[in-house]
Design a protein around this motif. Structure first.
Motif, PDB file in Angstrom:
ATOM      1  N   THR A 534       9.736  40.063  21.433  1.00 52.78           N
ATOM      2  CA  THR A 534      10.604  38.904  21.214  1.00 52.78           C
ATOM      3  C   THR A 534      10.728  38.072  22.477  1.00 52.78           C
ATOM      4  O   THR A 534      10.603  36.845  22.461  1.00 52.78           O
ATOM      5  CB  THR A 534      12.001  39.364  20.760  1.00 52.78           C
ATOM      6  OG1 THR A 534      11.888  40.142  19.574  1.00 52.78           O
ATOM      7  CG2 THR A 534      12.902  38.165  20.491  1.00 52.78           C
ATOM      8  N   ASN A 598      11.117  36.923  11.254  1.00 50.20           N
ATOM      9  CA  ASN A 598      11.903  35.879  11.922  1.00 50.20           C
ATOM     10  C   ASN A 598      13.079  36.439  12.704  1.00 50.20           C
ATOM     11  O   ASN A 598      13.473  35.895  13.746  1.00 50.20           O
ATOM     12  CB  ASN A 598      12.409  34.872  10.889  1.00 50.20           C
ATOM     13  CG  ASN A 598      11.287  33.986  10.358  1.00 50.20           C
ATOM     14  OD1 ASN A 598      10.267  33.809  11.022  1.00 50.20           O
ATOM     15  ND2 ASN A 598      11.465  33.452   9.162  1.00 50.20           N
ATOM     16  N   SER A 599      13.652  37.537  12.229  1.00 48.87           N
ATOM     17  CA  SER A 599      14.818  38.120  12.906  1.00 48.87           C
ATOM     18  C   SER A 599      14.482  38.642  14.298  1.00 48.87           C
ATOM     19  O   SER A 599      15.377  38.831  15.125  1.00 48.87           O
ATOM     20  CB  SER A 599      15.393  39.252  12.057  1.00 48.87           C
ATOM     21  OG  SER A 599      14.413  40.274  11.873  1.00 48.87           O
ATOM     22  N   ALA A 600      13.212  38.885  14.552  1.00 44.61           N
ATOM     23  CA  ALA A 600      12.785  39.419  15.847  1.00 44.61           C
ATOM     24  C   ALA A 600      11.941  38.416  16.619  1.00 44.61           C
ATOM     25  O   ALA A 600      11.167  38.788  17.498  1.00 44.61           O
ATOM     26  CB  ALA A 600      12.001  40.710  15.652  1.00 44.61           C
ATOM     27  N   LYS A 621      20.971  45.263  20.583  1.00 41.79           N
ATOM     28  CA  LYS A 621      20.526  44.529  19.405  1.00 41.79           C
ATOM     29  C   LYS A 621      21.203  43.173  19.289  1.00 41.79           C
ATOM     30  O   LYS A 621      20.604  42.204  18.816  1.00 41.79           O
ATOM     31  CB  LYS A 621      20.784  45.358  18.147  1.00 41.79           C
ATOM     32  CG  LYS A 621      19.843  46.549  18.002  1.00 41.79           C
ATOM     33  CD  LYS A 621      20.051  47.255  16.675  1.00 41.79           C
ATOM     34  CE  LYS A 621      19.059  48.408  16.535  1.00 41.79           C
ATOM     35  NZ  LYS A 621      19.234  49.124  15.238  1.00 41.79           N
ATOM     36  N   THR A 624      19.357  40.105  21.085  1.00 44.34           N
ATOM     37  CA  THR A 624      17.954  39.826  20.780  1.00 44.34           C
ATOM     38  C   THR A 624      17.582  38.391  21.119  1.00 44.34           C
ATOM     39  O   THR A 624      16.485  38.120  21.600  1.00 44.34           O
ATOM     40  CB  THR A 624      17.664  40.101  19.296  1.00 44.34           C
ATOM     41  OG1 THR A 624      17.873  41.478  19.031  1.00 44.34           O
ATOM     42  CG2 THR A 624      16.234  39.726  18.949  1.00 44.34           C
ATOM     43  N   HIS A 625      18.498  37.463  20.867  1.00 44.25           N
ATOM     44  CA  HIS A 625      18.194  36.049  21.079  1.00 44.25           C
ATOM     45  C   HIS A 625      18.853  35.503  22.346  1.00 44.25           C
ATOM     46  O   HIS A 625      18.973  34.300  22.512  1.00 44.25           O
ATOM     47  CB  HIS A 625      18.621  35.243  19.853  1.00 44.25           C
ATOM     48  CG  HIS A 625      17.979  35.726  18.584  1.00 44.25           C
ATOM     49  ND1 HIS A 625      16.633  35.595  18.334  1.00 44.25           N
ATOM     50  CD2 HIS A 625      18.502  36.384  17.509  1.00 44.25           C
ATOM     51  CE1 HIS A 625      16.348  36.121  17.156  1.00 44.25           C
ATOM     52  NE2 HIS A 625      17.455  36.615  16.632  1.00 44.25           N
TER      53      HIS A 625
END
Length: 766
Positions: A534, A598-600, A621, A624-625
């Motif tokens: 990511t 998309n979540s990762a 977690k 992540t973004h």
């Protein structure tokens, strides 16, 4: 002298040239290629895609992305594209370049030695032609030696020195003798067509050959022959060269003096001078063997007995005529280049050589035993020509004929491995299980690469299995294989990770993700592996599941280090992939492409969910973004509150498109007043990346590195319910366009000058 009489007089020279030109076309089978090596030769396979992917922009799309101008490829690869358009196959183009190496290298040395001897003797005789022919043969056969054979199987661009060095030298020699500008213009045009040998990729061999060659010319013409040096022409030639190569030189010079560029660091950084120059040279100096350079033993064991002929002829020639000044001058340059190519002439000599690496830029010669070999063999060939002539001159006619015939037979025997192509066709990739380097491209791979071209520009590609360095392995249709830089990068223009080094691995790297990847792969911690993907903007995974390209053909080979942590077989890699949040989007035989959920995934340009201070990526977690910022950045008052958790993702949407690899445009739409908004471009940090918001340049101090490598900009006080247009561009790209304009004008002037000289010559004859 008419054409027929010229052919009759030099029929043996013409015959040898034709043989040397033709034989490389028999080395490879139809469709077979050798495209591998440290720098690859994929431009032979698909020159148009190569230009689009590599040669037009400052961005080099490997790994995290770096700023490395590669414009020097353009004229040469454009020439290959022209050949491809008119019907040449990739195999034929490779054969053509090898033909030029052999035939033009031979004829250029022949012409140089012949011209030098004619000037020295002032009498035309057959012995001059014979000595020049033997010298040309010796020069070419030298590249079948233990030292030089490696350049044929790798066939890197710099190996075109084999014919370019003597060809340019001969044209300059003729210019110095005749003062005719036609020779100068032709040499400049050749330098432009083969610009990779006069650009960034060829800095070491360029500075190894041309300074010494020009000094030799100045001394020989001005001092020994007492002829006027065409100083005006020399100045015109230097200026013409700079103008003609402005398209590549502007960017290179800008990069050299940019303290954030890798080029600047290699040349001026004291630590790099120590580690990359002095220490490296000290470690490898023992690899150079003086006896190998003198004897140039054949790469084929059965023919190594032929090595004694050349030094014997040179020694005998020198003893027979120790007073000929041309001989002594050439011997002096031979001795100098012998010192440079061996670095082992007395302890004092070695200590002096070591000190040279403290000169900024001299570290380009750290692989001294390969960088100086070409100029060494050049002067060796000239010295051999003088020695051969001296022996022929001293012998009676019958003895001279016997010497000449036996020398010819000797060279014919020594040339067997080179002429037969054995050192090319039987080359085995180092570290492989007997896999040859020549191969035929698998049609399924071609189809897969075509699919990759259709993928969105947003996101990077991870290639599996991961290699130890930066080379990709792809099996050929006939059992051979390609080992070289990423085909995905060079043929599709997509950012790709293929080896350990692409992830950032040095202790000095702010984010050595390679070490992290290996650590968590060994622990089978797939959540943290996903987090790394990511953070590195990896959206797709290309898996070459062919066992022949991994455990069957290359175990451990180029995978040995990575195998200590990552899967050891293709079956294990399949299990490895099952644990990642990905889904399959393409299959063609062994070639599979997956897309990450998309979540990762964070897009190439995105607004992070948060920011925090750290030396490495956080594996929570809920982050992540988020992005992390270094201690150095967080120590600045402007960013302190962000590092302490004061930044929250604002209510804003973003969309963008890539106009070209150095230019992105997009919009930010806010839904509330924004105190702080961070915009991230997930390419390697470089101060040349500029953000323009609503046609206003964002301040330099707002541009910071994030995630240890990427570009971040902190935007302040954005209004609610407003759409902001933004542009992210790479500022140094402008130097290419400035230089390209100068080059275009210079090239037009050069071509007009050549046409005028041609017209004038034809008109004078009539």
């Amino acid at each position: 002298m008419n054409l027929l009489s010229l052919i009759n007089k030099h029929k043996l020279v013409i015959f040898v040239s034709l043989v040397l030109f033709i034989v490389p076309f028999f080395w490879l089978k139809p469709g077979e290629m050798d495209l591998g090596g440290d720098s690859n030769r994929l431009y032979f396979y698909d020159p148009i895609s190569f230009i689009k992917s590599i040669s037009l922009y400052d961005v080099f799309p490997l790994g995290r992305g770096s700023i490395e101008p590669s414009y020097y490829y353009l004229p040469f690869v454009g020439f290959l594209a022209l050949l491809k358009t008119i019907g040449f196959s990739s195999t034929q183009m490779i054969s053509l370049i090898n033909s030029l190496k052999l035939a033009v290298g031979f004829i250029s040395i022949f012409l140089i030695v012949r011209a030098l001897l004619l000037e020295a003797v002032q009498v035309r005789n057959s012995k001059i032609t014979q000595a020049a022919l033997l010298s040309g043969l010796f020069y070419i056969i030298s590249f079948n030696s233990y030292h030089m054979a490696v350049f044929w199987d790798r066939a890197i661009l710099s190996h075109m020195q084999v014919f370019l060095n003597p060809l340019i030298f001969y044209l300059l020699l003729k210019f110095f003798f005749s003062h005719s500008y036609s020779y100068l213009w032709i040499s400049l045009l050749i330098s432009f067509i083969f610009s990779p040998n006069f650009g960034l990729t060829s800095v070491p061999p360029f500075f190894a050959f041309y300074p010494l060659a020009l000094v030799f010319l100045f001394i020989y013409v001005g001092v020994f022959r007492k002829k006027p040096i065409p100083w005006v022409g020399v100045c015109v030639g230097v200026v013409g060269f700079l103008f003609l190569h402005a398209f590549q030189l502007f960017g290179q010079v800008a990069s050299l003096f940019d303290n954030s560029s890798s080029t600047n660091v290699r040349v001026f950084n004291k630590e790099q001078i120590e580690q990359g120059g002095v220490n490296y040279f000290t470690a490898v100096h023992g690899l150079a063997k003086g006896v190998y350079s003198i004897l140039l033993p054949s790469a084929i064991r059965q023919l190594q007995w032929t090595s004694f002929a050349a030094p014997l002829i040179v020694i005998v020639g020198l003893l027979l005529n120790r007073k000929r000044k041309e001989f002594l001058l050439t011997a002096l340059f031979f001795a100098l280049t012998f010192f440079l190519v061996t670095a082992n002439i007395t302890d004092t000599g070695f200590s002096f050589y070591r000190v040279l690496f403290y000169i900024p830029g001299f570290s380009i010669f750290r692989n001294f035993y390969t960088q100086w070999l070409f100029v060494f063999i050049f002067f060796y060939a000239l010295l051999f020509g003088f020695g051969s002539y001296t022996i022929l001159e001293k012998l009676k006619p019958h003895g001279a004929k016997i010497f000449y015939v036996f020398a010819l037979l000797f060279f014919v025997t020594a040339s067997i491995p080179l002429v037969s192509g054995e050192i090319v066709t039987k080359n085995i990739i180092r570290g492989s299980n007997n896999v040859k380097s020549t191969f035929i491209v698998d049609p399924r791979l071609e189809e897969t690469l075509q699919f990759v071209r259709t993928l969105p520009d947003d996101g990077k590609i991870l290639s599996l299995p991961v290699t130890d360095y930066y080379l990709q392995i792809v099996s050929g249709r006939d059992g051979g294989a390609y080992e070289g830089p990423s085909m995905i990068t060079f043929l599709t223009g997509k950012y790709s990770f293929v080896g350990y080094q692409h992830f950032g691995y040095l202790d000095t790297d702010p984010a050595p993700y390679a070490n992290e990847l290996m650590k968590y792969a060994k622990e089978k911690n797939y959540d943290r592996i996903t987090r790394i993907l990511t953070t590195l903007n990896i959206r797709y995974i290309f898996h070459n599941s062919d066992p022949k390209a991994y455990e069957d053909g290359f175990s451990p080979g180029p995978f040995g280090f990575m195998m200590t942590s990552l899967p050891k077989t293709q079956e294990e890699y399949s299990f490895f992939l099952m644990n990642l949040p990905i889904y399959l989007i393409y299959v063609n035989g062994p070639y599979k492409i997956y897309e990450i959920a998309n979540s990762a995934y964070n897009s190439t340009i995105f607004i992070p969910g948060g920011a925090y201070q750290s030396r490495e990526v956080s594996f929570h977690k809920d982050k992540t973004h988020d992005v992390f910022m270094s201690d150095e950045t967080c120590s600045k008052s402007k960013y302190k509150y962000i590092c302490e958790g004061g930044y929250k993702k604002p209510k804003a949407d973003i969309s963008f498109e890539m106009v070209n690899p150095t230019l992105y445009t997009g919009i930010i739409k806010t839904h509330e007043p924004v105190d702080s908004l961070m915009l991230v471009l997930q390419h390697s940090f470089h101060k040349g990346w500029k953000l323009i918001l609503d046609q206003i340049n964002v301040q330099e101090d707002s541009h910071i590195p994030v995630n240890g490598y990427a570009n971040g900009w902190l935007l302040r006080d954005l209004e609610s319910e407003r759409t902001y247009a933004f542009t992210i561009k790479l500022e140094p790209q402008k130097y290419f366009w400035y230089g390209a304009l100068i080059t275009a004008v210079s090239l037009l002037a050069l071509l007009c000058g050549l046409l005028y000289l041609l017209y004038k010559r034809i008109h004078n004859r009539n």
